[in-house]
Design a protein around this motif. Sequence first.
Motif, PDB file in Angstrom:
ATOM      1  N   UNK A  45       0.734  -1.228  -0.116  1.00 17.91           N
ATOM      2  CA  UNK A  45       0.164   0.195   0.000  1.00 17.91           C
ATOM      3  C   UNK A  45       0.889   1.262   0.166  1.00 17.91           C
ATOM      4  N   UNK A  46       0.291   2.433  -0.120  1.00 24.02           N
ATOM      5  CA  UNK A  46       1.329   3.519  -0.041  1.00 24.02           C
ATOM      6  C   UNK A  46       0.805   4.712   0.570  1.00 24.02           C
ATOM      7  N   UNK A  47       1.659   5.233   1.547  1.00 23.83           N
ATOM      8  CA  UNK A  47       1.337   6.425   2.313  1.00 23.83           C
ATOM      9  C   UNK A  47       2.733   6.940   2.578  1.00 23.83           C
ATOM     10  N   UNK A  48       2.869   8.038   1.813  1.00 24.36           N
ATOM     11  CA  UNK A  48       4.306   8.763   1.803  1.00 24.36           C
ATOM     12  C   UNK A  48       5.300   7.838   1.017  1.00 24.36           C
ATOM     13  N   UNK A  49       5.238   6.594   1.450  1.00 23.58           N
ATOM     14  CA  UNK A  49       5.987   5.838   0.123  1.00 23.58           C
ATOM     15  C   UNK A  49       5.301   4.473   0.225  1.00 23.58           C
ATOM     16  N   UNK A  50       5.678   3.542  -0.500  1.00 24.02           N
ATOM     17  CA  UNK A  50       5.429   1.932  -0.621  1.00 24.02           C
ATOM     18  C   UNK A  50       5.642   1.252   0.422  1.00 24.02           C
ATOM     19  N   UNK A  51       5.023   0.742   1.348  1.00 20.30           N
ATOM     20  CA  UNK A  51       5.173  -0.233   2.163  1.00 20.30           C
ATOM     21  C   UNK A  51       4.349  -1.825   2.115  1.00 20.30           C
ATOM     22  N   UNK A  52       4.714  -2.537   3.045  1.00 23.59           N
ATOM     23  CA  UNK A  52       4.079  -3.913   3.124  1.00 23.59           C
ATOM     24  C   UNK A  52       2.530  -3.860   3.804  1.00 23.59           C
TER      25      UNK A  52
END
Length: 194
Positions: free
Chosen positions: A154-161
Motif C-alpha cells: 500500500x502507499x502512504x508517503x512511500x510504498x510499504x508492506x
Amino acid sequence: MKIVIINYGAGNIQSIKFAIQRLGYEAVLTSDVNEILAADKVIFPGVGEASSAMHKLKASGLDALVPTLKQPVLGICLGMQLMCNATEEGDTKGLGIFDVDVVKFSKKVKVPQIGWNQIANLKSDLFSGISEGEYIYLVHSFYAPICKETIATSEYELEYSAALQKNNFYGTQFHPEKSSSVGEKILMNFLRIK
C-alpha cells in the motif's frame, strides 16, 4: 474447524470474532496454550502500543509459543508488526518470524494513517479473488518496509508492506475485519488455507 483468536489483552478481538461469525464460523478467544495448539487456524490480533503488547504477550508465555505454531496463523495490524524482528515503537524486539524491522512514518505526513487505502502487488492465496487496487481499512503510525516476505503493498508517503507471508505465517497491516466485503473475502481465504 477450530478457530482461535489469541487473547493476550492487546487486541480489538470482539470485532474479529463478529467478522468470523458473519462468515458462518465460531472463534474461541483464549490464551490457553493447549487450545491454541489444537486450533486449525490461529488469529493473532493487536491494537495499541507495541512494547506494552509485547510485555503482555511475554507475561502469558505466548511469545515463545507463537513462532512455533504449525497451522496457518494470521497476525493483524500490531499483531503483524510484533511478528517482525523489531519495531521502533517503544524500541521493541519482536517475535522474529518476518525478517524485517518496523519503522515509523516520517514527520512529513500525518500519523496515524487512518482510513481507506488501496492494496496492490497481491501475491498470495490470501488474496484469491481480490483485485488490484481494492480498498482496505488501516490505522497505523508504523509500517514494515518492502521485503522478501511482502505479499501486498500500500502507499502512504512511500510504498510499504500491506501484508507479509512466511510459510504458515500471514500478516496484514490493515484490518480485514473492518475492510467491508474485501476484508471478509480475505478472512474467508485465510480460513480456507490448508
